[in-house]
Design a protein around this motif. Sequence first.
Motif, PDB file in Angstrom:
ATOM      1  N   LEU A 142     -54.457-100.393 110.628  1.00 36.34           N
ATOM      2  CA  LEU A 142     -54.782-101.010 109.522  1.00 36.34           C
ATOM      3  C   LEU A 142     -55.410-102.597 109.138  1.00 36.34           C
ATOM      4  N   GLY A 175     -48.748 -96.690  92.791  1.00 34.58           N
ATOM      5  CA  GLY A 175     -49.540 -97.251  93.722  1.00 34.58           C
ATOM      6  C   GLY A 175     -48.847 -98.707  94.961  1.00 34.58           C
ATOM      7  N   LEU A 207     -47.310-106.442 106.002  1.00 32.53           N
ATOM      8  CA  LEU A 207     -46.444-105.228 107.292  1.00 32.53           C
ATOM      9  C   LEU A 207     -45.231-105.376 108.310  1.00 32.53           C
ATOM     10  N   GLU A 264     -54.118 -95.699 103.430  1.00 29.79           N
ATOM     11  CA  GLU A 264     -53.620 -95.701 103.072  1.00 29.79           C
ATOM     12  C   GLU A 264     -52.381 -94.808 102.987  1.00 29.79           C
ATOM     13  N   SER A 268     -49.012-105.410 102.015  1.00 32.38           N
ATOM     14  CA  SER A 268     -49.266-104.410 101.934  1.00 32.38           C
ATOM     15  C   SER A 268     -49.758-103.900 100.253  1.00 32.38           C
ATOM     16  N   GLU A 269     -49.822-105.384  99.406  1.00 35.22           N
ATOM     17  CA  GLU A 269     -50.886-105.154  98.118  1.00 35.22           C
ATOM     18  C   GLU A 269     -51.863-104.538  98.396  1.00 35.22           C
ATOM     19  N   ARG A 287     -58.906-103.587 107.309  1.00 34.93           N
ATOM     20  CA  ARG A 287     -59.348-104.259 105.461  1.00 34.93           C
ATOM     21  C   ARG A 287     -59.053-106.221 106.261  1.00 34.93           C
ATOM     22  N   TRP A 328     -53.393-102.402 100.168  1.00 30.47           N
ATOM     23  CA  TRP A 328     -53.329-100.517  99.950  1.00 30.47           C
ATOM     24  C   TRP A 328     -52.669 -99.769  98.250  1.00 30.47           C
ATOM     25  N   SER A 329     -52.884 -99.929  97.505  1.00 28.32           N
ATOM     26  CA  SER A 329     -52.879 -99.432  96.381  1.00 28.32           C
ATOM     27  C   SER A 329     -53.461 -98.752  95.720  1.00 28.32           C
ATOM     28  N   ASP A 330     -54.582 -97.973  96.011  1.00 24.32           N
ATOM     29  CA  ASP A 330     -55.399 -97.506  95.880  1.00 24.32           C
ATOM     30  C   ASP A 330     -55.005 -96.509  94.648  1.00 24.32           C
ATOM     31  N   LEU A 331     -54.101 -95.262  95.673  1.00 21.06           N
ATOM     32  CA  LEU A 331     -53.914 -94.070  95.358  1.00 21.06           C
ATOM     33  C   LEU A 331     -52.638 -93.980  94.760  1.00 21.06           C
ATOM     34  N   LYS A 332     -52.964 -94.413  93.336  1.00 14.81           N
ATOM     35  CA  LYS A 332     -52.002 -94.029  92.081  1.00 14.81           C
ATOM     36  C   LYS A 332     -52.168 -93.162  91.247  1.00 14.81           C
TER      37      LYS A 332
END
Lengths: 114, 516, 721
Positions: free
Chosen positions: A97, C693, A42, B162, A106-107, A101, A109-113
Amino acid sequence: MLELAQGAFPEPLAGVTLAHYLVLSGAMFTLGLVGFITRRNLIIMFLCTELMFQAAGLALIAFSRYHLNLDGQTFVIFVLTVAAAEAALALALVVLLFRRRESLSSEDWSDLKG
Amino acid sequence: MTERLAYLWPELSLFVATCVVMVLGLSPSRETRRLCAWVSAIGLLVAAGLAANAPIDSEALLPHLMPFAKLLIALVGLVLLMLLAGTVDRDYEAEIASGRAVFNALRSNRAEFYSFFLFSLTGLMLTASAESLIWLFLALELTSLPTYVMVTISTRGTQSQEAGVKYFFLGALGAAFFLYGFALIYGGTGATHFADIAGIIATEGMNPILTLGMILGLIGVSFKIAAVPMHFYTPDVYQGAAASVSAMLAFVPKTAGFLAIIVLCALMGWRYGPGGESLPEAVRMLLWISAALTMTVGNTLALRQRSVKRLLAYSSIAHSGYMLVGVVAGPGSDPARFTTNGIAAVLFYLLCYGFMNVGAFAVLAALRRPDGTEADDIDDIRGLCHTQPLLGWSMVLCALSLLGMPPLLGFIGKFGLFTSAISAGEIVLVVILGLNSAVAAAYYLRLVVTPYLERPPERDAMGVQRVAIPSRPIVAVVSACSVVVLVLAAQFLVTRSAIAGRVLEARPPASADARP
Amino acid sequence: MLLTLASDAPAGAAPWWVMLIPALAMLGVVLCTLFAIMGVKSKLPAYATVGCLGLACALAFAMLLGYEDASGVVKAWQWFDISWGEGHGQTFSAIFGFYIDRLTILWMLFVTSLGTLIGLYASEYMSHDQGPGYCRFFMAFNLFVFSMSCLVMGANMLMLYLGWEGVGLCSYLLIGYFYKKPSAVAAGKKAFIVNRIGDLGLALGVYLTFVHFGTIEYAELFAGDKLQGYLSDVAHGHFEHIPMTAQMIPLLLTVGAIGKSAQLPLYVWLPDAMEGPTPVSALIHAATMVTAGVYLIARAYPLFQVSQFALPAVAWIGALTAFLAATIGMAQFDIKRIMAYSTVSQLGYMFAGLGVMTSIGAAAHVFTHAFFKALLFLCCGAVMHGFAGQLDLRKLSGLAKMKGWGIVSITMLIGCLNLVGFPVITSGYWSKDIILAEAFVRPSTGLVGWLLLITAGLTAYYTFRVFFRVFVGPVEYHPGEELHAHDDHAHGHAHDHGHGNVPAHGHAPNDAHDEAHGHFHPHAPGWAINTVLLILAILTFVAIPLVALSHGGWVGEMVHGSTAHFEAAHAEGGSHGSVWLAGLDPHKVMYYISGVVGVLGIVVAWALHYRGRREAAHAPAADAFKQAIGAVQRWAEHKWYVDELYDFLFRNPLWVLSQVFRYVDMLLVDGLVNTAGWLPSALGGRLRRGQHGLLQGYAGSMAGGLALFVVVVLLLVSKSA
């Protein structure tokens, strides 16, 4: 129009036209963009956006010199200010952040999709 | 210069309120901290009053836009403020009240939250009054930067963080795009003042650098309105943020983006070119494609969503597409007539969208699941008309209005977009708009059918409950009512929008030289 | 030429203060909302309502006194002014304003005065619900009066439509007021859905009016050349000159009217609407809202004149409804429901009146009916309130002999006599008479007259069946199921009866309550209810001189000074000659005939339901009669199975259709079948993969999209250049 620029630059840079500046600026912008897309860290990604901002700044200064007015340079001062503000924000965010964690990828942070 | 200050009184009043709120929110006294929301409200009311009486800047490209936009911003801002109240620090304040914690200014988010909201609105108003590229850039950044923080701190969960990180990084990327675009516009004209740029374009026409700059600028700014290809962040961010903040995201940056797009297009003039018909071909093409794709992408993606927030995010994308149709149509031959003035239609639609969208989000914000999280899944609003009649009907009304059902406000908004696009001859775009409205019915009707016709889930244990923040249901009901009631004032609003959407033709070179 | 009028107010302007009438009602809504937010738990909302509506009522009277002769428009603001071209019919303009003529004033007089009185009544009636529910009730109550005044006073059809939907919404909200009761929710839904059918007709009618006449402002519409031309054609008997569109308009408006006014075939919602609180039944579902259909036809009377079929259709619908509803009413046991059917039946009279071209008679009957029907409902409400929701006439008897029920009994008797049309001393007699006589005057509608006459007899029977069963005879009562905290409060004065004849709660359905509360004691109505009942009873007498003189008296004058008076020009001329009824003028002879029929009905009711009755549940004579007619009685009790018929004819096919649609929709949304919905959904599915995402991915897509846009745009531009 680009070739007209030559005369507008001072003597030591006589060989350098507006086009050179623009090419450099474009290269910086592209590098920043490519870096943003390819890097996962990041902080590096943020530095890439800074690079893109500065590419715009460089173009502004070159245009300012080319047009022989100060609007562009004024603009750059404000761009730097905004960049500083963004940097402060980015660092605060990155610290937050990392605390959460223990990672700056950046990978993670990809729960939202969807 | 001081006489120019007269146009900025609303911003100044908001700025003063911001500073006061920032200090008050850090007070060790609980009562003083509670004043934050009230001071913000007073600031907004004062700003609204000042905006209503603002002088008309006859020099500006869009002289009547400023007061209209500022009044709209202040009024919707008030509604948003009521919705945002209680988003942060509720648990913390409860702990303090019960004596389980002592107040620690470093842990409290209240001061930032309110003052950043006001900062964002200040930036939005400044966008409306921008008169140079530098100003526009700063105003857009002032609008956006606080919202990144607000998204991140809106809940304590990782989802907000996020959302915050995605929003911030992609936002920075978008900002870099339009900054580079602005640099190229400056390069192509040698001026940053809008009046000068417009004068130069009117006399000398477009050049390649300028065209590229405009394209980059418009695409960069379309991040704010969540238009294709800059829309990707929208669903993730809206879903991750608290519903109250999502409601704000759907109005504040979107309004800023549209104001910026309208200004950028006004620089070139909608009567550009030898025939004097429309925007420069490249720009028109860009906006045309963007409008068509944005509606289609938003609506098709919304079809299969189960998360209501995500669904509303995609609907927000789609609505941006609708409004872009108005921008493509332009002010038309007779700007005083609402039905042919696309800019007026866009401004009016922003107003409509502000209310109906805030209403829908407010319903979600006013509900919580038994485990304390916000309502989001479509199942959460099942049978809401039976368990929480006011909220349920608010959702139904807002969804019908978003769909554009005839007697409601959304219909009048869409009507303006349709007629202006038809009169501008954009028939293909109108057909796409019509098809998209039909597709959109599929998912909006789910928001109608689920609360109204479906049975609520098995008794209370499962069901959602109302949150203990009284202002939120009020916002939901007020927005739902205004969707109906504002129709009564339709003519007034429509006339106001038509006045606000009046665009001065690009001035002759004489005045362009007036400013050194 | 019509369009040029749009901007400035036509002939005469009404004073500005008439706008205060809806504004005051709106103020009531706002106040009650505020009270709800503030959590007021007193009777404050009721008093605010009575205050606001009382002022509105005073204004309505001021309108009558100070503004009797002029008709005019007052404009609050320009509501719509949208043009999409310069040509005729390409400008849609509507003001938010009010059109005042005598018809408006007549309607507003009883809307506001009844609103005030019933508001006062409800302050006591709803008192067990003080708190949020009380505020909610009065909010909807005020909103109703606001919508009704928009409907009646509106200056154009759009205002009328706004009010129309508004009263529909309030009606829906108030029917479903006891939303925890499934039957109330179902009734609300039924009313809503049935009314939608009517509203569709109205909306189409308004739309067609705009398309055909180019305006929906009353002032321009009725004074417009086009309509006047048609009317003079009609006066010369040239119906063939009138285009089909113009003849369609009144038929569509009729569809709207029969929905709102509960006429065949859309009357089914009104009896179910009695699930709402009784004050609501009295105000909305008896006195005011349901007369909106009558108002619509009276207001648009000139439009109806130009159609050959519209008014006869209205007459037949009205007469058949009146008859059918009366027969159903005869066999019901729930007294509120009986009153509901009688409302449907009386509305049928009004429709028939309009249909046989006596808008005066219709308006007069609306006027008198508003008062006496409100009175009857409020009496039923007092009974319901006092006996814990008991409304079954087999479980109540001899109320007049109980202490504290005197006023209710007397006013009930007055109301019943009015409904029956008891000769001379009741206003109902005079207003009904105009309609009956006029129905016989028109040769083409003679059968309508007979139907109405028979109905008058049936009305007398079922009305006094209620009176003889419930208010006189042996004292006996069984409480209903809605026992609430008021029992203790009524303890004192109700104690001394109940042991009179039969154990008071011998068959009480709710023994658990009896054990918990000891003996049930009815509580007699308090001052608010009694006062309102008395005032209404007096008003029914006051109305006599207003309607009793020739041609409807004062009400006739009021109607004459409005758009509904057009009939005079065409109707009254020739038809008086064709005298019917054995060479006698029906106007005169009907006074006697209808009086005799009414009294006859009362006598039959007396013979069957009073004479020889020893207990509440059984009247030997009536039971014997029932046995004799057998199936007919059963059918009537089941409302001629109309609900079941509708289920069979409409609901079941619609249900099947809806299942089909649901199936299709399910598949459509899930993108499983190849329908029109497949493409967007599939596209959405594809695009969804883009929403993975990942931050980098989004950035890449954004950059790629940007590059693609730039390339495509530049390519397109260079190609076209």
